[in-house]
Design an enzyme around this catalytic site. Structure first.
Site, PDB file in Angstrom:
ATOM      1  N   LYS A 213       0.819  -1.223   0.000  1.00 12.27           N
ATOM      2  CA  LYS A 213       0.000   0.000   0.000  1.00 12.27           C
ATOM      3  C   LYS A 213       0.847   1.264   0.000  1.00 12.27           C
ATOM      4  CE  LYS A 213      -4.467  -1.725   1.106  1.00 12.27           C
ATOM      5  NZ  LYS A 213      -5.540  -1.973   2.061  1.00 12.27           N
ATOM      6  N   ARG A 249      -4.140  -9.838   4.306  1.00  7.09           N
ATOM      7  CA  ARG A 249      -4.442  -9.904   2.869  1.00  7.09           C
ATOM      8  C   ARG A 249      -3.195  -9.435   2.121  1.00  7.09           C
ATOM      9  NH1 ARG A 249      -6.008  -6.382  -1.110  1.00  7.09           N
ATOM     10  NH2 ARG A 249      -7.582  -7.099  -2.584  1.00  7.09           N
TER      11      ARG A 249
HETATM   12  N1  HH2 Z   1      -7.529  -3.457   0.230  1.00  6.53           N
HETATM   13  C1  HH2 Z   1      -7.729  -3.395  -1.080  1.00  6.53           C
HETATM   14  C2  HH2 Z   1      -8.771  -4.085  -1.689  1.00  6.53           C
HETATM   15  N2  HH2 Z   1      -9.622  -4.828  -0.955  1.00  6.53           N
HETATM   16  N3  HH2 Z   1     -10.296  -5.627   1.155  1.00  6.53           N
HETATM   17  C3  HH2 Z   1     -10.141  -5.654   2.489  1.00  6.53           C
HETATM   18  N4  HH2 Z   1     -10.979  -6.345   3.264  1.00  6.53           N
HETATM   19  N5  HH2 Z   1      -9.112  -4.998   3.101  1.00  6.53           N
HETATM   20  C4  HH2 Z   1      -8.219  -4.259   2.399  1.00  6.53           C
HETATM   21  O1  HH2 Z   1      -7.317  -3.650   3.026  1.00  6.53           O
HETATM   22  C5  HH2 Z   1      -8.373  -4.187   0.994  1.00  6.53           C
HETATM   23  C6  HH2 Z   1      -9.444  -4.893   0.390  1.00  6.53           C
HETATM   24  C7  HH2 Z   1      -6.834  -2.487  -1.851  1.00  6.53           C
HETATM   25  O2  HH2 Z   1      -6.328  -3.095  -2.847  1.00  6.53           O
HETATM   26  P1  HH2 Z   1      -5.428  -2.316  -3.889  1.00  6.53           P
HETATM   27  O3  HH2 Z   1      -4.127  -1.973  -3.271  1.00  6.53           O
HETATM   28  O4  HH2 Z   1      -6.235  -1.223  -4.475  1.00  6.53           O
HETATM   29  O5  HH2 Z   1      -5.247  -3.400  -4.947  1.00  6.53           O
HETATM   30  P2  HH2 Z   1      -5.188  -4.959  -4.724  1.00  6.53           P
HETATM   31  O6  HH2 Z   1      -6.570  -5.444  -4.995  1.00  6.53           O
HETATM   32  O7  HH2 Z   1      -4.173  -5.410  -5.722  1.00  6.53           O
HETATM   33  O8  HH2 Z   1      -4.779  -5.218  -3.318  1.00  6.53           O
END
Ligand code: HH2
Length: 269
Positions: A213, A249
């Site tokens: 992130k 995650r």
């Molecule tokens: N972060 C992202 C997407 N979904 N779901 C949960 N429960 N918690 C999170 O922290 C979370 C989530 C953000 O994802 P992003 O960095 O935009 O992309 P990627 O889907 O590759 O992780």
């Protein structure tokens, strides 16, 4: 403090490759082979998503999102019993995903994204991840504001867990997530990571998403590309483990499993 290692949820994005002209089949095949790789690397669960929640990303239609995720879920389910979560804000996508074999609805809106979200989650009987977000994905990073960010996020999550249970979602199906990076400045993210024990104290399993992130880049400006952020992602995952989160995650499954295994061995000895 907890020495049991958190489970590792591997991220599988099912989004089109704009450089490929092979269409949907290639996206699907790539996602399925990525899922298989994460299983081989030791993932305890998979999180599959067909719509990006990044600030400024384009919305995807319900039909497109279903067409992206359902074949991948079905293909993974054919040869693995691994729990599958679907990352979606749309009840119809969650419904189609569960019908195809998904076990968990991961909703970054905490079942506030549609009027029938709570009732759908109760009806499906699947697990739910309720995440905190201030604002909406498109604008959430414009000017996030809190008094006491940890208290506000904890109150919000307790309220959403209450709403889910009132709608008929079983208590033991609920996981909470502070939503690192969703409508939060660097200072807010750090306060939440330092105060995770107060979220864990709510009494539900907690999922933490810190992998690759932007806060890592804010602390290390050389980490420009998402792939440069493994060290910071592991450090934050270990902070979560120490606070007792149930699940992390992540994109880098093998490295995270190794870091958490070493951490828990030290903690137990
Ligand atoms: N972060 C992202 C997407 N979904 N779901 C949960 N429960 N918690 C999170 O922290 C979370 C989530 C953000 O994802 P992003 O960095 O935009 O992309 P990627 O889907 O590759 O992780």
């Amino acid at each position: 403090m907890s020495s049991k290692r958190p489970k590792v949820m591997g991220v599988v994005n099912v989004t089109p490759d704009s450089f490929s002209d092979g269409g949907r089949f290639l996206d699907e095949a790539a996602a399925v082979s990525h899922a298989r790789r994460l299983i081989a690397e030791g993932a305890d669960l998979l999180d599959l998503g067909g719509e990006s929640t990044r600030p400024g990303s384009d919305p995807v239609s319900e039909a497109d999102e279903i067409a992206r995720v359902v074949p991948v879920i079905a293909a993974v389910r054919r040869d693995s019993a691994i729990p599958i979560s679907v990352d979606t804000m749309k009840p119809a996508v969650a419904r189609a995903a569960v019908a195809a074999g998904a076990d968990i609805w991961n909703d970054v809106t905490a079942l506030r994204g549609a009027p029938d979200a709570l009732a759908t989650a109760a009806e499906l009987g699947c697990g739910v991840v309720l995440m905190h977000m201030q604002g909406e994905p498109r604008t959430m990073q414009d000017a996030p504001r809190y008094g006491d960010v940890v208290a506000e996020v904890a109150d919000f999550l307790a309220e959403r867990a209450g709403a889910a249970m009132a709608a008929g979602v079983a208590r033991d199906r609920i996981t909470l997530d502070p939503g690192i990076g969703f409508g939060k400045t660097l200072a807010h993210n750090l306060a939440l990571l330092a105060g995770l024990d107060r979220i864990v104290a709510l009494g539900f399993p907690v999922l933490l998403g810190v992998s690759r992130k932007r806060f890592v880049r804010e602390l290390d400006p050389t980490a420009v590309e998402a792939g440069d952020r493994l060290g910071g992602s592991l450090a934050a995952a270990l902070a979560g483990a120490r606070a007792g989160v149930a699940m992390v995650r992540v994109h880098d499954v093998r490295e995270t499993v190794q870091a958490l295994t070493v951490w828990s061995a030290i903690d137990r000895s």
